[in-house]
Design a protein around this motif. Structure first.
Motif, mmCIF file in Angstrom:
data_model
loop_
_atom_site.group_PDB
_atom_site.id
_atom_site.type_symbol
_atom_site.label_atom_id
_atom_site.label_comp_id
_atom_site.label_asym_id
_atom_site.label_seq_id
_atom_site.Cartn_x
_atom_site.Cartn_y
_atom_site.Cartn_z
ATOM 1 N N MET A 113 0.855 -1.193 0.000
ATOM 2 C CA MET A 113 0.000 0.000 0.000
ATOM 3 C C MET A 113 0.885 1.235 0.000
ATOM 4 N N THR A 114 0.612 2.144 -0.951
ATOM 5 C CA THR A 114 1.396 3.370 -1.090
ATOM 6 C C THR A 114 0.468 4.573 -1.013
ATOM 7 N N LYS A 115 0.791 5.505 -0.122
ATOM 8 C CA LYS A 115 -0.026 6.706 0.056
ATOM 9 C C LYS A 115 0.873 7.896 0.381
ATOM 10 N N HIS A 116 0.304 9.083 0.284
ATOM 11 C CA HIS A 116 0.983 10.292 0.735
ATOM 12 C C HIS A 116 1.153 10.209 2.257
ATOM 13 N N PRO A 117 2.247 10.738 2.803
ATOM 14 C CA PRO A 117 2.456 10.674 4.262
ATOM 15 C C PRO A 117 1.284 11.195 5.078
ATOM 16 N N ASP A 118 0.589 12.230 4.584
ATOM 17 C CA ASP A 118 -0.533 12.804 5.335
ATOM 18 C C ASP A 118 -1.745 11.888 5.395
ATOM 19 N N SER A 119 -1.762 10.838 4.573
ATOM 20 C CA SER A 119 -2.888 9.903 4.584
ATOM 21 C C SER A 119 -2.693 8.781 5.592
ATOM 22 N N PHE A 120 -1.554 8.791 6.295
ATOM 23 C CA PHE A 120 -1.286 7.755 7.276
ATOM 24 C C PHE A 120 -1.552 8.253 8.691
ATOM 25 N N LYS A 121 -2.206 7.401 9.495
ATOM 26 C CA LYS A 121 -2.352 7.622 10.928
ATOM 27 C C LYS A 121 -1.598 6.487 11.617
ATOM 28 N N LEU A 122 -0.397 6.795 12.086
ATOM 29 C CA LEU A 122 0.521 5.755 12.529
ATOM 30 C C LEU A 122 0.791 5.821 14.029
ATOM 31 N N GLU A 123 1.303 4.703 14.539
ATOM 32 C CA GLU A 123 1.635 4.594 15.955
ATOM 33 C C GLU A 123 3.086 4.140 16.082
ATOM 34 N N GLY A 124 3.630 4.296 17.282
ATOM 35 C CA GLY A 124 4.942 3.751 17.605
ATOM 36 C C GLY A 124 6.063 4.267 16.723
ATOM 37 N N ALA A 125 6.953 3.351 16.362
ATOM 38 C CA ALA A 125 8.160 3.711 15.613
ATOM 39 C C ALA A 125 7.843 4.257 14.227
ATOM 40 N N LEU A 126 6.683 3.930 13.685
ATOM 41 C CA LEU A 126 6.355 4.383 12.335
ATOM 42 C C LEU A 126 6.095 5.879 12.261
ATOM 43 N N VAL A 127 5.804 6.508 13.386
ATOM 44 C CA VAL A 127 5.566 7.957 13.388
ATOM 45 C C VAL A 127 6.824 8.686 12.931
ATOM 46 N N GLU A 128 7.967 8.286 13.461
ATOM 47 C CA GLU A 128 9.237 8.918 13.083
ATOM 48 C C GLU A 128 9.571 8.634 11.620
ATOM 49 N N HIS A 129 9.307 7.424 11.161
ATOM 50 C CA HIS A 129 9.562 7.082 9.752
ATOM 51 C C HIS A 129 8.715 7.950 8.825
ATOM 52 N N LYS A 130 7.468 8.195 9.239
ATOM 53 C CA LYS A 130 6.558 9.011 8.429
ATOM 54 C C LYS A 130 7.109 10.424 8.243
ATOM 55 N N GLU A 131 7.675 10.990 9.282
ATOM 56 C CA GLU A 131 8.218 12.348 9.183
ATOM 57 C C GLU A 131 9.393 12.396 8.215
ATOM 58 N N ARG A 132 10.208 11.357 8.207
ATOM 59 C CA ARG A 132 11.335 11.314 7.269
ATOM 60 C C ARG A 132 10.853 11.177 5.828
ATOM 61 N N ALA A 133 9.649 10.647 5.666
ATOM 62 C CA ALA A 133 9.120 10.412 4.318
ATOM 63 C C ALA A 133 8.527 11.666 3.689
ATOM 64 N N ARG A 134 8.517 12.772 4.395
ATOM 65 C CA ARG A 134 7.945 13.992 3.821
ATOM 66 C C ARG A 134 8.810 14.565 2.704
#
Length: 285
Positions: free
Chosen positions: A151-172
């Motif tokens: 599944m591929t989406k824009h970072p803003d379309s993800f609601k994440l928990e735990g370690a994935l929150v930090e990964h999401k910020e790097r994906a901007r």
């Protein structure tokens, strides 16, 4: 009146975008499909003011049985299925709109047992999963060897928990693989985003949440689409050595920042229409 013509009473649990869509369709055209709204529950009751008739608003979810629903549809949060799913199944068919809840083995076992005991159906909507019935047929025949869902989406379309929150910020700033591995471990980290993967795990019951591979990708250049790529591996011919494979790619239009793509709404409505009662079992719809 035959069972096919009997008006079914529908309870909606959750009044976010998807819940609002289902409620409005039932209120607007339910009579055309022999549907009647039994109740609507939402954690924030004021969100329903002016939109849902007061007599249809359920203030206390524990009182759901008083509304005599034939089908209860959860479109709120996985915790609802964990905390109330077995109780729902004691008196009504139940459609799990957040099947990531079933990644918890105790919850899945409890709901399967409740369904068998009551004779009510536990429905898993296909949502954005393409080819779910075919995957399930392969699992039933014992020919499903591997399944991978990306599944591929824009970072803003993800609601994440735990370690994935930090990964999401790097994906901007760049395309980034947030996770690749068993779906079971991913579900609690992205409970609102990987329901398609969870549905795939239920369809691929011989592989389950531990055997199905999930890949989550954040792409800042993908603002208007949600992509779902599915790779199915079947048996290998003993003589030729050739392996059966199927690959599908789904491009679902989605407004920036939205968790659910546009076509998934229509898919949920179609699933709801299928939930007429299929006995005490799990049914992909």
């Amino acid at each position: 009146m035959s069972d096919e013509r009997k008006e079914r009473r529908i309870g909606i649990v959750g009044y976010g975008r998807l819940g609002q869509y289902l409620v409005q369709r039932i209120l607007g055209e339910g009579s055309l499909n022999n549907l009647q709204l039994a109740f609507v529950w939402n954690r924030q009751l004021e969100k329903m003011d002016g939109a849902v008739p007061e007599h249809l608003q359920l203030q206390d979810l524990s009182q759901f049985s008083q509304r005599q629903a034939d089908l209860i549809v959860e479109v709120a949060h996985p915790s609802i299925t964990r905390d109330h799913g077995a109780k729902f199944l004691s008196s009504a068919n139940f459609m799990v709109g957040s099947p990531t809840a079933l990644a918890d083995q105790a919850t899945e076992k409890q709901l399967r047992e409740a369904s068998r005991h009551s004779g009510k159906s536990l429905y898993i909507p296909s949502g954005a999963l393409w080819g779910g019935e075919d995957i399930q047929k392969m699992a039933d025949r014992g020919t499903l060897k591997a399944l991978k869902v990306t599944m591929t989406k824009h970072p803003d379309s993800f609601k994440l928990e735990g370690a994935l929150v930090e990964h999401k910020e790097r994906a901007r700033s760049r395309r980034l693989v947030l996770y690749e591995g068993p779906v079971r471990a991913l579900c609690p980290l992205a409970p609102n985003n990987v329901n398609t993967m969870a549905a795939a795990c239920m369809a691929a019951h011989t592989l389950g949440f531990d055997g199905v591979v999930g890949v989550l990708i954040a792409d800042p250049g993908l603002s208007d689409w949600h992509l779902v790529d599915i790779e199915v591996t079947g048996p290998t011919d003993e003589q030729s050595g050739d392996t059966f494979t199927v690959k599908t790619s789904r491009r679902n239009p989605a407004r920036p920042g939205f968790v659910t793509g546009a076509e998934t709404f229509a898919s949920f409505w179609s699933s709801l229409l299928v939930c007429t009662g299929h006995g005490g079992r799990v049914y992909l719809c």
